[in-house]
Structure formats: structure tokens, C-alpha cells
Design a protein around this motif. Sequence first.
Motif, PDB file in Angstrom:
ATOM      1  N   ILE A 132     -12.741  -2.355   2.204  1.00 48.51           N
ATOM      2  CA  ILE A 132     -12.013  -1.801   3.348  1.00 48.51           C
ATOM      3  C   ILE A 132     -12.831  -0.809   4.169  1.00 48.51           C
ATOM      4  N   GLN A 138     -16.432  -6.063   8.602  1.00 49.59           N
ATOM      5  CA  GLN A 138     -15.163  -6.449   9.224  1.00 49.59           C
ATOM      6  C   GLN A 138     -15.408  -6.941  10.656  1.00 49.59           C
ATOM      7  N   GLU A 148      -7.873 -11.958   9.293  1.00 46.72           N
ATOM      8  CA  GLU A 148      -7.473 -11.189   8.111  1.00 46.72           C
ATOM      9  C   GLU A 148      -6.107 -11.689   7.660  1.00 46.72           C
ATOM     10  N   HIS A 151      -4.536  -7.880   2.054  1.00 47.38           N
ATOM     11  CA  HIS A 151      -5.109  -6.593   1.668  1.00 47.38           C
ATOM     12  C   HIS A 151      -4.781  -6.405   0.188  1.00 47.38           C
ATOM     13  N   HIS A 153      -5.103  -4.008  -3.057  1.00 47.66           N
ATOM     14  CA  HIS A 153      -5.290  -2.593  -3.365  1.00 47.66           C
ATOM     15  C   HIS A 153      -6.023  -2.431  -4.696  1.00 47.66           C
ATOM     16  N   ASP A 164     -10.110  -0.814  -2.079  1.00 45.80           N
ATOM     17  CA  ASP A 164      -9.303  -1.905  -1.548  1.00 45.80           C
ATOM     18  C   ASP A 164     -10.209  -2.952  -0.906  1.00 45.80           C
ATOM     19  N   LEU A 166     -10.157  -6.324   1.941  1.00 47.83           N
ATOM     20  CA  LEU A 166      -9.478  -7.111   2.964  1.00 47.83           C
ATOM     21  C   LEU A 166      -9.887  -8.565   2.779  1.00 47.83           C
TER      22      LEU A 166
END
Length: 177
Positions: A132, A138, A148, A151, A153, A164, A166
Motif C-alpha cells: 500500500i 501503484q 484495483e 485491499h 489488510h 497492507d 492492494l
Amino acid sequence: MSSSLIITLVKSDDAAAVLAFEQENRDHFEEWIASRGNDFYCLPEVRSSLEQAQYLASANREYHYLAWIENEVVGRITLRGVEQDQYHKAFLGYRFSKRHGGHGYATAAVNAVVKQAFEELKLNRIEATVIIDNLPSQAIMRKCGFREYGHSHASVFRNGVWLDMLHYEKLNTVRPA
């Protein structure tokens, strides 16, 4: 971006160039991926890893690519978990030289590998995950048309901290037969 970017499948003869790339960028890479340990950073070990990659490509299970500018490796792109039956998918990973960042090489190389995966390997889906905090990665995902879709965790443990991830996907607009 220079037009001299070339993408090739790895060969064991590339070991010296790959070792130089990995040594130069070790600290940079270990911000985002697990350390390979000191034993990896020697010519015989790198050559062995490239031979293993060649074997996996011959078995249609993984494809390891190098991005070159002239005689220098500036990035590595990998398609892992290739499934050409039923799922028609693979998992994309990549890492690029810190020194060559910001020139569009990663975006161009990822696009080239994804195009080959869709056209030649007849895959329907490419997936990727990004930590993340890795904003440059990204951005590459977005520039390459990945969406995306999730997500997760506390999904990876790096440097004593749970991070985390993505999740990204890109679908082939021309479905494989």
C-alpha cells in the motif's frame, strides 16, 4: 522514455548483468520485497536462478523477463503461476532500477509483457499486488490499465511490520479461444 528499451526472456548468460542490477538495487528492492540474503549475491547463485527460470519457462509455468537499455539490465518482470487451462491467468511481478526510475521504462516493460501474455500465451487475466505504501508501483498499475479490485489488510510481514496490499487485475479485451 528512450526507444532503446528491449525486453528479453532471461538466459543463464545474462547472469553477470543481472548480478550487477541486483547488487546496485539491493537496498532499494528490500524496501518492498523480502531479502534474498547474502548468499544470492554471487555469480553462481544468480546463474542458477536464471537456469531455473529458463526451465520454468520451458514448462510454461513461469516467464522471467529482463528490461535492457543497451547492455544494462534496468528491470525484471515476472509472470508466475501461469495457468493456461481453465483460468488462463498469471501473476505479475516486477522491479526496476532506482537510478532509471521516472523514465517510463517500467510502464513500457509491463505493457510489453502483458501484451505478450494476452496475445502469445492466450491469457485472459493478469493479477498483481502492490504494498500500500508503494506509490510508484501503484502509478505503474494505473498507467498500464490495471484496475484495483481489493485491499488485503496485514497481508505481508516486512521489516518487523505487517503491511497492507492492494490487488490489481487486467483483463484481456480479446478473449482467448
